[in-house]
Design a protein around this motif. Sequence first.
Motif, PDB file in Angstrom:
ATOM      1  N   VAL A 121       0.834  -1.204   0.000  1.00 58.45           N
ATOM      2  CA  VAL A 121       0.000   0.000   0.000  1.00 58.45           C
ATOM      3  C   VAL A 121       0.866   1.251   0.000  1.00 58.45           C
ATOM      4  O   VAL A 121       1.821   1.373   0.774  1.00 58.45           O
ATOM      5  N   GLN A 122       0.509   2.171  -0.876  1.00 64.95           N
ATOM      6  CA  GLN A 122       1.145   3.482  -0.914  1.00 64.95           C
ATOM      7  C   GLN A 122       0.048   4.539  -0.875  1.00 64.95           C
ATOM      8  O   GLN A 122      -1.018   4.369  -1.459  1.00 64.95           O
ATOM      9  N   VAL A 167       2.976   9.527   2.303  1.00 67.16           N
ATOM     10  CA  VAL A 167       2.634   9.260   3.701  1.00 67.16           C
ATOM     11  C   VAL A 167       2.862   7.783   4.033  1.00 67.16           C
ATOM     12  O   VAL A 167       3.362   7.449   5.110  1.00 67.16           O
ATOM     13  N   LEU A 168       2.478   6.907   3.121  1.00 65.19           N
ATOM     14  CA  LEU A 168       2.707   5.474   3.270  1.00 65.19           C
ATOM     15  C   LEU A 168       3.453   4.975   2.044  1.00 65.19           C
ATOM     16  O   LEU A 168       3.100   5.321   0.914  1.00 65.19           O
ATOM     17  N   LEU A 191      -2.857   5.042   7.830  1.00 61.66           N
ATOM     18  CA  LEU A 191      -2.926   3.599   7.602  1.00 61.66           C
ATOM     19  C   LEU A 191      -4.250   3.019   8.081  1.00 61.66           C
ATOM     20  O   LEU A 191      -4.909   2.257   7.350  1.00 61.66           O
ATOM     21  N   ILE A 192      -4.681   3.362   9.281  1.00 67.74           N
ATOM     22  CA  ILE A 192      -5.925   2.762   9.764  1.00 67.74           C
ATOM     23  C   ILE A 192      -7.137   3.325   9.039  1.00 67.74           C
ATOM     24  O   ILE A 192      -8.167   2.641   8.926  1.00 67.74           O
ATOM     25  N   ARG A 193      -7.026   4.532   8.504  1.00 66.16           N
ATOM     26  CA  ARG A 193      -8.133   5.069   7.713  1.00 66.16           C
ATOM     27  C   ARG A 193      -8.258   4.317   6.384  1.00 66.16           C
ATOM     28  O   ARG A 193      -9.362   4.121   5.883  1.00 66.16           O
ATOM     29  N   THR A 194      -7.143   3.885   5.828  1.00 66.26           N
ATOM     30  CA  THR A 194      -7.218   3.063   4.620  1.00 66.26           C
ATOM     31  C   THR A 194      -7.727   1.666   4.960  1.00 66.26           C
ATOM     32  O   THR A 194      -8.496   1.070   4.190  1.00 66.26           O
ATOM     33  N   MET A 195      -7.335   1.137   6.106  1.00 72.89           N
ATOM     34  CA  MET A 195      -7.781  -0.200   6.499  1.00 72.89           C
ATOM     35  C   MET A 195      -9.274  -0.243   6.803  1.00 72.89           C
ATOM     36  O   MET A 195      -9.917  -1.281   6.620  1.00 72.89           O
ATOM     37  N   SER A 196      -9.828   0.879   7.273  1.00 76.47           N
ATOM     38  CA  SER A 196     -11.254   0.912   7.594  1.00 76.47           C
ATOM     39  C   SER A 196     -12.107   1.304   6.389  1.00 76.47           C
ATOM     40  O   SER A 196     -13.338   1.358   6.496  1.00 76.47           O
ATOM     41  N   LYS A 218      -8.872   5.620   0.184  1.00 73.49           N
ATOM     42  CA  LYS A 218      -8.456   4.677  -0.848  1.00 73.49           C
ATOM     43  C   LYS A 218      -6.972   4.867  -1.117  1.00 73.49           C
ATOM     44  O   LYS A 218      -6.534   5.985  -1.390  1.00 73.49           O
ATOM     45  N   PRO A 219      -6.183   3.803  -1.010  1.00 71.92           N
ATOM     46  CA  PRO A 219      -4.744   3.970  -1.255  1.00 71.92           C
ATOM     47  C   PRO A 219      -4.473   4.329  -2.702  1.00 71.92           C
ATOM     48  O   PRO A 219      -5.211   3.938  -3.610  1.00 71.92           O
ATOM     49  N   ASN A 220      -3.401   5.074  -2.939  1.00 69.56           N
ATOM     50  CA  ASN A 220      -3.031   5.436  -4.302  1.00 69.56           C
ATOM     51  C   ASN A 220      -2.507   4.228  -5.073  1.00 69.56           C
ATOM     52  O   ASN A 220      -2.679   4.128  -6.287  1.00 69.56           O
ATOM     53  N   GLN A 221      -1.866   3.336  -4.371  1.00 69.21           N
ATOM     54  CA  GLN A 221      -1.394   2.086  -4.967  1.00 69.21           C
ATOM     55  C   GLN A 221      -1.514   0.973  -3.939  1.00 69.21           C
ATOM     56  O   GLN A 221      -1.583   1.221  -2.741  1.00 69.21           O
TER      57      GLN A 221
END
Length: 259
Positions: free
Chosen positions: A9-10, A18-19, A45-50, A54-57
């Motif tokens: 995840v990026q 950021v990631l 990170l946890i906002r993408t996991m929940s 949406k991650p960029n990659q």
Amino acid sequence: MNLFDVLQVQHHFGNVPVLDNISFQVKVGETFGIIGPNGSGKSTLIRTMSGLLKPNQGEILFYNKAIGSYRKRDLAKLIAVLEQEGIPPLSFSIEEVVAMGRYPWLKPLADLSHLDEQIVEDVLKNLGLWKIKNQAVNALSGGQRQMVSLARAMVQQPKVLILDEPTTFLDIGHQMLVMDHVREWHQSQDITLIMVLHDLNLASQYCGRLLLLDKGYVQSYGKIHDVLKPETISTVYKTEVIMIEHPVQHVPQFLLTSQ
């Protein structure tokens, strides 16, 4: 069995990364901690996991299914998030705010059923909020509002509870109260806990495995003793630490040393 598979995840805001190439797994039923310095990407990170970002990659699988393919209402039945800020000082009563956690389970425009009301009552009693249930949230202390936030998440009856800095701004008494309630609920309901924690000693005492982030990268990932090494912590946090063993739980604990 893996609950989450986070795969390369990026994420970036504008041109600011950021990631960067984050990969790890969270197992069903475990207590998983995410630690790292300020600005390391923990909250993102946890906002993408929940499913909130949406991650960029890369990709995040939840129960072997892409997190983005779930309907928001279905995710709300499975994942509850206790955000760092907790709840704002609303004029609603404690009971009204906690009952909002049942909304993902209600049909449109439906009122709470007797079962919903019983779930709310049980949680309020368990967290010691029943006797003050009619008080307005804006009249509560920060610690009490955090307990209300936790209660709202608990009545949601999720399979996963994600907590972003649940002990921020709390004194040590309220810290232990919140963490002990979370652990008891985890054990009784057989849910998965994912916690972002600043306090390394709390992370060591309450988590089974850890992910250490630094500047958006995975610095270390695994069991407590594999991640919480004094040389690693000193390097990442840029401060000298002394590691001792907890006399009861036999896990790493850290003391600061003056320069």
